[in-house]
Write an enzyme that holds these catalytic residues in place. Sequence first.
Site, PDB file in Angstrom:
ATOM      1  N   ARG A  26      50.554  31.518  51.992  1.00 54.02           N
ATOM      2  CA  ARG A  26      49.144  31.888  52.067  1.00 54.02           C
ATOM      3  C   ARG A  26      48.243  30.682  51.806  1.00 54.02           C
ATOM      4  O   ARG A  26      48.663  29.685  51.217  1.00 54.02           O
ATOM      5  CB  ARG A  26      48.821  32.981  51.041  1.00 54.02           C
ATOM      6  CG  ARG A  26      49.410  34.332  51.360  1.00 54.02           C
ATOM      7  CD  ARG A  26      49.190  35.327  50.217  1.00 54.02           C
ATOM      8  NE  ARG A  26      50.030  35.038  49.059  1.00 54.02           N
ATOM      9  CZ  ARG A  26      50.042  35.767  47.949  1.00 54.02           C
ATOM     10  NH1 ARG A  26      49.237  36.813  47.838  1.00 54.02           N
ATOM     11  NH2 ARG A  26      50.844  35.448  46.944  1.00 54.02           N
ATOM     12  N   LYS A  84      47.984  30.994  44.071  1.00 59.78           N
ATOM     13  CA  LYS A  84      48.883  31.141  42.927  1.00 59.78           C
ATOM     14  C   LYS A  84      48.529  30.164  41.817  1.00 59.78           C
ATOM     15  O   LYS A  84      47.826  29.171  42.023  1.00 59.78           O
ATOM     16  CB  LYS A  84      50.340  30.913  43.354  1.00 59.78           C
ATOM     17  CG  LYS A  84      50.848  31.920  44.378  1.00 59.78           C
ATOM     18  CD  LYS A  84      50.784  33.351  43.886  1.00 59.78           C
ATOM     19  CE  LYS A  84      51.802  33.649  42.796  1.00 59.78           C
ATOM     20  NZ  LYS A  84      51.792  35.088  42.397  1.00 59.78           N
ATOM     21  N   TYR A 103      44.981  33.488  41.225  1.00 59.14           N
ATOM     22  CA  TYR A 103      45.824  34.403  40.460  1.00 59.14           C
ATOM     23  C   TYR A 103      46.523  33.586  39.380  1.00 59.14           C
ATOM     24  O   TYR A 103      47.160  32.571  39.682  1.00 59.14           O
ATOM     25  CB  TYR A 103      46.868  35.082  41.359  1.00 59.14           C
ATOM     26  CG  TYR A 103      46.299  36.131  42.284  1.00 59.14           C
ATOM     27  CD1 TYR A 103      45.718  37.290  41.783  1.00 59.14           C
ATOM     28  CD2 TYR A 103      46.348  35.958  43.671  1.00 59.14           C
ATOM     29  CE1 TYR A 103      45.193  38.247  42.632  1.00 59.14           C
ATOM     30  CE2 TYR A 103      45.821  36.915  44.524  1.00 59.14           C
ATOM     31  CZ  TYR A 103      45.250  38.059  44.002  1.00 59.14           C
ATOM     32  OH  TYR A 103      44.716  39.008  44.845  1.00 59.14           O
ATOM     33  N   HIS A 105      48.047  35.249  36.019  1.00 52.35           N
ATOM     34  CA  HIS A 105      49.112  36.014  35.372  1.00 52.35           C
ATOM     35  C   HIS A 105      49.655  35.260  34.151  1.00 52.35           C
ATOM     36  O   HIS A 105      50.859  35.092  33.989  1.00 52.35           O
ATOM     37  CB  HIS A 105      50.236  36.326  36.363  1.00 52.35           C
ATOM     38  CG  HIS A 105      49.808  37.177  37.518  1.00 52.35           C
ATOM     39  ND1 HIS A 105      49.434  38.497  37.389  1.00 52.35           N
ATOM     40  CD2 HIS A 105      49.671  36.878  38.839  1.00 52.35           C
ATOM     41  CE1 HIS A 105      49.093  38.987  38.574  1.00 52.35           C
ATOM     42  NE2 HIS A 105      49.222  38.020  39.465  1.00 52.35           N
ATOM     43  N   GLU A 127      43.210  38.420  38.942  1.00 49.66           N
ATOM     44  CA  GLU A 127      43.789  39.703  38.540  1.00 49.66           C
ATOM     45  C   GLU A 127      43.100  40.329  37.335  1.00 49.66           C
ATOM     46  O   GLU A 127      43.360  41.495  37.018  1.00 49.66           O
ATOM     47  CB  GLU A 127      45.289  39.546  38.261  1.00 49.66           C
ATOM     48  CG  GLU A 127      45.649  38.836  36.972  1.00 49.66           C
ATOM     49  CD  GLU A 127      45.523  37.319  37.032  1.00 49.66           C
ATOM     50  OE1 GLU A 127      45.793  36.671  36.007  1.00 49.66           O
ATOM     51  OE2 GLU A 127      45.155  36.780  38.112  1.00 49.66           O
ATOM     52  N   SER A 143      47.528  44.235  45.804  1.00 52.27           N
ATOM     53  CA  SER A 143      48.278  45.382  45.280  1.00 52.27           C
ATOM     54  C   SER A 143      48.582  46.376  46.403  1.00 52.27           C
ATOM     55  O   SER A 143      49.672  46.951  46.471  1.00 52.27           O
ATOM     56  CB  SER A 143      47.485  46.073  44.172  1.00 52.27           C
ATOM     57  OG  SER A 143      47.325  45.231  43.064  1.00 52.27           O
ATOM     58  N   SER A 229      54.766  61.020  33.299  1.00 54.12           N
ATOM     59  CA  SER A 229      55.971  60.289  32.906  1.00 54.12           C
ATOM     60  C   SER A 229      56.280  60.432  31.423  1.00 54.12           C
ATOM     61  O   SER A 229      55.387  60.587  30.585  1.00 54.12           O
ATOM     62  CB  SER A 229      55.799  58.804  33.250  1.00 54.12           C
ATOM     63  OG  SER A 229      56.981  58.087  32.950  1.00 54.12           O
ATOM     64  N   ASP A 279      55.392  39.771  38.266  1.00 53.81           N
ATOM     65  CA  ASP A 279      54.470  38.678  37.968  1.00 53.81           C
ATOM     66  C   ASP A 279      53.762  38.872  36.636  1.00 53.81           C
ATOM     67  O   ASP A 279      53.106  37.955  36.131  1.00 53.81           O
ATOM     68  CB  ASP A 279      53.454  38.457  39.102  1.00 53.81           C
ATOM     69  CG  ASP A 279      52.689  39.704  39.484  1.00 53.81           C
ATOM     70  OD1 ASP A 279      52.783  40.715  38.762  1.00 53.81           O
ATOM     71  OD2 ASP A 279      51.999  39.682  40.515  1.00 53.81           O
TER      72      ASP A 279
END
Length: 380
Positions: A26, A84, A103, A105, A127, A143, A229, A279
């Site tokens: 990308r 990234k 991004y 993370h 993010e 996402s 859950s 990630d």
Amino acid sequence: MPLSSVLSAPISSIGIPKEIKSDELRVAITPDGVRELVSQGLEVRVQTEAGKGVGIEDKVFSDAGAKIVSREGAWAAHLIVKVKAPQPEEYKLLREDMVLFTYLHLAANLSVCEALLSARTTSIGYETVQMPNGSLPLLAPMSEIAGRLAAQVGAHFLERPNGGRGVLLGGCTGVQPARVVVLGAGTVGWNAAQLATAMGAEVLLLDRSPERLRKLDSSNRGRLSSIVSSRGLLERLMPTADLIIGAVLTPGGRAPTLIDENMVKQMKSRSVIVDVAIDQGGCISTSVETTLKKPTVNIHNVQHYAVSNMPGAVPFTSTEALSSVTLPYILGIAGRGLEAAVTDKPEIVSGLNTIGGSICHPSVAKALGLNSRHPMACLN
């Protein structure tokens, strides 16, 4: 340019480096995005061959008004826009007089955080830019893509030649379809569940929020089952699942571990796990990060797919989607300066991860066991 100027003054130069993470094709902007920025009087420096992975030649960027430069030339700009987080060989290019927009993370990547703190770089994580209603506008398109890819790759690796059980996701007349369990009903999980359902699978969508499931249930019209859950439920479902898709998210923090090793051992032989949360550290204890070139590892006779840059598999689609949502923020930060941009778009405050050697996102700091400062205190 001192840190105070980077924060308060307009930024005239924008650098677009070529991504160097393994299998990352990308690029952070499209030629149309370049044209828009240049029309606002901004200088855009695109590294040579930055768009090669999506079929965008340097001349196309140049024709849009960009300057084609070396890696060092791109990183010399005062606003660096990437896809990234910086890779180890890029750490030396980080500076105090830049704003890094990408991004990050950081909760699952201490070394990147340490590099940003050491360089005193101001960093904004796509993010963690969060709207008042809790939505994540710069994470949402990736996402969505990752969720849809999760169903596709899960179906692919269930095929026997690819190491799976030899199960067709949608089954066929007279034969039961595969059972898909999706952990998390956010953007990733919802898109994964929708596509798996469209492919004919039996889909169980799990989330801890009854309100979230109720909202989604009103639109799926019974095509899939949504369930609140719990650990006991997971223990019962794991041995019955053909495909598990991990899609949980804690904005800025590490993903919670929902599936432990003993649960994985109870799964069917040659079943598949797709951990989209990798990630952020992953939500399945046995997950280890993989790459698009070597996407799976076999652990306890279960195929594990845990590629941290899944949308990189479809770089053209991903680049177009990412650039469309980041462009208004790039214009705001570069055109008016970070302090003014925060006033116009207050959601940027939650996107601030590091400033001047301090962590300014509480979830990042908590995940890494470090201290944090309030982002507004870091800005002032």
